[in-house]
Design a protein around this motif. Structure first.
Motif, PDB file in Angstrom:
ATOM      1  N   SER A   1      20.456  -2.711 -16.035  1.00 37.31           N
ATOM      2  CA  SER A   1      19.359  -2.947 -15.085  1.00 37.31           C
ATOM      3  C   SER A   1      19.835  -3.688 -13.840  1.00 37.31           C
ATOM      4  CB  SER A   1      18.235  -3.739 -15.767  1.00 37.31           C
ATOM      5  OG  SER A   1      18.663  -5.061 -16.083  1.00 37.31           O
ATOM      6  N   SER A   2      20.909  -4.476 -13.980  1.00 37.24           N
ATOM      7  CA  SER A   2      21.427  -5.214 -12.831  1.00 37.24           C
ATOM      8  C   SER A   2      21.999  -4.303 -11.759  1.00 37.24           C
ATOM      9  CB  SER A   2      22.517  -6.199 -13.289  1.00 37.24           C
ATOM     10  OG  SER A   2      21.986  -7.183 -14.144  1.00 37.24           O
ATOM     11  N   TRP A   3      22.329  -3.062 -12.137  1.00 42.65           N
ATOM     12  CA  TRP A   3      22.981  -2.147 -11.200  1.00 42.65           C
ATOM     13  C   TRP A   3      22.027  -1.153 -10.581  1.00 42.65           C
ATOM     14  CZ3 TRP A   3      28.004  -2.710  -9.719  1.00 42.65           C
ATOM     15  CH2 TRP A   3      28.759  -3.629 -10.459  1.00 42.65           C
ATOM     16  N   VAL A   4      20.785  -1.095 -11.054  1.00 35.82           N
ATOM     17  CA  VAL A   4      19.813  -0.150 -10.503  1.00 35.82           C
ATOM     18  C   VAL A   4      19.642  -0.313  -8.992  1.00 35.82           C
ATOM     19  CG1 VAL A   4      17.381   0.552 -10.542  1.00 35.82           C
ATOM     20  CG2 VAL A   4      18.591   0.132 -12.689  1.00 35.82           C
ATOM     21  N   PRO A   5      19.544  -1.543  -8.477  1.00 40.45           N
ATOM     22  CA  PRO A   5      19.342  -1.695  -7.032  1.00 40.45           C
ATOM     23  C   PRO A   5      20.483  -1.127  -6.195  1.00 40.45           C
ATOM     24  CG  PRO A   5      18.798  -3.720  -8.177  1.00 40.45           C
ATOM     25  CD  PRO A   5      19.477  -2.842  -9.172  1.00 40.45           C
ATOM     26  N   LEU A   6      21.686  -1.088  -6.738  1.00 35.89           N
ATOM     27  CA  LEU A   6      22.806  -0.554  -5.966  1.00 35.89           C
ATOM     28  C   LEU A   6      22.615   0.932  -5.677  1.00 35.89           C
ATOM     29  CD1 LEU A   6      25.515  -1.445  -4.697  1.00 35.89           C
ATOM     30  CD2 LEU A   6      26.642  -0.629  -6.766  1.00 35.89           C
ATOM     31  N   LEU A   7      21.962   1.642  -6.598  1.00 36.28           N
ATOM     32  CA  LEU A   7      21.707   3.067  -6.367  1.00 36.28           C
ATOM     33  C   LEU A   7      20.816   3.268  -5.146  1.00 36.28           C
ATOM     34  CD1 LEU A   7      21.047   4.510  -9.948  1.00 36.28           C
ATOM     35  CD2 LEU A   7      23.215   4.302  -8.714  1.00 36.28           C
ATOM     36  N   ALA A   8      19.870   2.336  -4.952  1.00 40.29           N
ATOM     37  CA  ALA A   8      18.947   2.457  -3.823  1.00 40.29           C
ATOM     38  C   ALA A   8      19.670   2.325  -2.485  1.00 40.29           C
ATOM     39  CB  ALA A   8      17.850   1.399  -3.928  1.00 40.29           C
ATOM     40  N   LYS A   9      20.822   1.669  -2.496  1.00 43.87           N
ATOM     41  CA  LYS A   9      21.572   1.485  -1.257  1.00 43.87           C
ATOM     42  C   LYS A   9      22.331   2.738  -0.844  1.00 43.87           C
ATOM     43  CE  LYS A   9      20.156  -2.641  -0.807  1.00 43.87           C
ATOM     44  NZ  LYS A   9      19.164  -2.927   0.242  1.00 43.87           N
ATOM     45  N   GLN A  10      22.469   3.696  -1.777  1.00 46.59           N
ATOM     46  CA  GLN A  10      23.096   4.985  -1.477  1.00 46.59           C
ATOM     47  C   GLN A  10      24.463   4.821  -0.795  1.00 46.59           C
ATOM     48  OE1 GLN A  10      20.150   7.193   0.743  1.00 46.59           O
ATOM     49  NE2 GLN A  10      18.759   7.330  -0.997  1.00 46.59           N
ATOM     50  N   CYS A  11      25.255   3.891  -1.327  1.00 46.78           N
ATOM     51  CA  CYS A  11      26.566   3.647  -0.721  1.00 46.78           C
ATOM     52  C   CYS A  11      27.540   4.780  -1.018  1.00 46.78           C
ATOM     53  CB  CYS A  11      27.132   2.306  -1.184  1.00 46.78           C
ATOM     54  SG  CYS A  11      26.972   1.956  -2.957  1.00 46.78           S
ATOM     55  N   HIS A  12      27.369   5.493  -2.140  1.00 48.02           N
ATOM     56  CA  HIS A  12      28.188   6.670  -2.421  1.00 48.02           C
ATOM     57  C   HIS A  12      27.419   7.584  -3.360  1.00 48.02           C
ATOM     58  CE1 HIS A  12      31.503   9.267  -3.762  1.00 48.02           C
ATOM     59  NE2 HIS A  12      32.151   8.854  -2.694  1.00 48.02           N
ATOM     60  N   ALA A  13      27.557   8.883  -3.165  1.00 53.47           N
ATOM     61  CA  ALA A  13      26.806   9.858  -3.956  1.00 53.47           C
ATOM     62  C   ALA A  13      27.195   9.844  -5.434  1.00 53.47           C
ATOM     63  CB  ALA A  13      26.996  11.259  -3.383  1.00 53.47           C
ATOM     64  N   ASP A  14      28.385   9.325  -5.771  1.00 57.67           N
ATOM     65  CA  ASP A  14      28.852   9.311  -7.165  1.00 57.67           C
ATOM     66  C   ASP A  14      28.628   7.973  -7.862  1.00 57.67           C
ATOM     67  OD1 ASP A  14      29.749  11.926  -7.401  1.00 57.67           O
ATOM     68  OD2 ASP A  14      31.696  11.478  -6.539  1.00 57.67           O
ATOM     69  N   THR A  15      27.852   7.078  -7.259  1.00 56.94           N
ATOM     70  CA  THR A  15      27.652   5.752  -7.855  1.00 56.94           C
ATOM     71  C   THR A  15      27.034   5.849  -9.239  1.00 56.94           C
ATOM     72  OG1 THR A  15      27.355   4.772  -5.659  1.00 56.94           O
ATOM     73  CG2 THR A  15      26.625   3.475  -7.538  1.00 56.94           C
ATOM     74  N   GLN A  16      25.966   6.637  -9.385  1.00 62.05           N
ATOM     75  CA  GLN A  16      25.315   6.760 -10.686  1.00 62.05           C
ATOM     76  C   GLN A  16      26.241   7.401 -11.711  1.00 62.05           C
ATOM     77  OE1 GLN A  16      22.066   9.581 -11.194  1.00 62.05           O
ATOM     78  NE2 GLN A  16      20.949   8.112 -12.468  1.00 62.05           N
ATOM     79  N   LEU A  17      26.934   8.443 -11.302  1.00 65.06           N
ATOM     80  CA  LEU A  17      27.879   9.113 -12.205  1.00 65.06           C
ATOM     81  C   LEU A  17      28.909   8.125 -12.734  1.00 65.06           C
ATOM     82  CD1 LEU A  17      29.350  11.536 -13.473  1.00 65.06           C
ATOM     83  CD2 LEU A  17      30.428  11.924 -11.254  1.00 65.06           C
ATOM     84  N   PHE A  18      29.490   7.321 -11.845  1.00 65.43           N
ATOM     85  CA  PHE A  18      30.519   6.364 -12.251  1.00 65.43           C
ATOM     86  C   PHE A  18      29.948   5.309 -13.202  1.00 65.43           C
ATOM     87  CE2 PHE A  18      32.483   2.158 -11.236  1.00 65.43           C
ATOM     88  CZ  PHE A  18      33.659   2.358 -11.936  1.00 65.43           C
TER      89      PHE A  18
END
Length: 312
Positions: free
Chosen positions: A87-104
């Motif tokens: 849950s601590s990493w969910v907000p990083l997805l909202a920043k859309q810093c890289h398209a593969d963030t969720q995959l990684f």
């Protein structure tokens, strides 16, 4: 695309193909790998098992496959622990810093369920790190040691590879708004930001200084501390808030310094970092509610990294 060599690789490819056929690993390419460099000596209380990715595991519930391996690849043995840490990493997805963030991230928090662990390739880690670490550093969070890219296998081994290329998308003609200046418009989102913040202050801004890709907000003398956190009273006397990695990105809130602002920040290495800034609007019901009930909001045990407008 699947790549492997030798008998072990052939068996693994068959299992991967089966998982893909079942829809458990759809959308992803796998390169052949066997985890020879994983540290030995780890003993789990139970054998690894396949479980459904729960709907409330927000980071990975829509990752593209439905079953995950538990314990996961970050040594979380229970689903409760995995969900709490993820849950601590969910907000990083909202920043859309890289398209593969969720995959990684999900390859580690909710690894695809096969007979052996399939780790992310080192190159996948590196492209996500290079794109997302500057965003995290803007909020005073370093790239964590548990995600050190040197721990992961090289691309010629069996591992999850980069899906959307090594290059970032062409930047838009208009610079993206500074991450600190994205605004959450709902009370719940604002209170989540407050959970991540050490301090919350209502204040006026005397001036903004731009230097070396950073902005410094100098607070006027009159201010109201709504959440003190680890700050000492002396820290609030002459407050200077630092905006990291802002470069030339726009911050609409700072175009007009008249009136008061609600600022949220963290104290990192003796400096006060700005996490979020809002024009103070006393008649805004969402802001009024967030300020009134921020101390009764059920903040998570592990504070989120960052929350922004992308979480609506």
């Amino acid at each position: 695309m699947l790549r492997a060599s030798g008998p072990a690789g052939t068996v693994t490819l068959a299992l991967l193909a089966l998982a893909l056929a079942r829809g458990e690993g759809q959308h992803y390419d796998y390169y052949g790998w066997q985890p020879e460099n994983v540290p030995r000596g780890r003993f789990y209380g139970r054998e690894p098992q396949c479980v459904d990715i729960p709907a409330d595991m927000q980071l990975c519930h829509d990752v593209g496959y439905k079953r995950m391996r538990l314990p996961n690849l970050l040594e979380h043995e229970s689903m409760a622990e995995a969900k709490q840490q993820a849950s601590s990493w969910v907000p990083l997805l909202a920043k859309q810093c890289h398209a593969d963030t969720q995959l990684f991230l999900c390859s580690l928090f909710a690894p695809v369920c096969l007979d052996r662990p399939i780790y992310p390739c080192r190159s996948l880690c590196e492209v996500v790190r290079d794109a997302c670490a500057p965003v995290m550093e803007s909020y005073g969070f370093p790239w964590p040691e548990m995600l050190h890219c040197g721990k992961f296998p090289s691309d010629h081994d069996l591992c999850i590879t980069v899906q959307f290329g090594n290059n970032q998308a062409t930047p838009p003609p208009v610079p993206k708004i500074c991450t600190q200046c994205e605004m959450e418009h709902k009370a719940d989102g604002m209170m989540q930001q407050m959970c991540s913040s050490d301090f919350v202050v209502k204040m006026r801004i005397k001036e903004v200084i731009e230097e070396n890709g950073e902005r410094r907000l100098v607070a006027a003398q009159k201010k109201k501390v709504l959440k003190l956190g680890p700050l000492k009273r002396k820290d609030t006397k002459k407050m200077v808030l630092h905006m990291r990695n802002t470069g030339s990105c726009p911050c609409p809130q700072l175009d007009n310094l008249s009136g008061s602002f609600l600022v949220l920040g963290r104290k990192v290495g003796g400096r006060l970092l700005l996490l979020a800034i809002y024009p103070w609007r006393k008649h805004n019901k969402e802001m009024k509610f967030a300020v009134k009930f921020m101390f009764s909001y059920p903040c998570p045990l592990y504070h989120p990294l960052l929350y922004g407008a992308g979480q609506h």
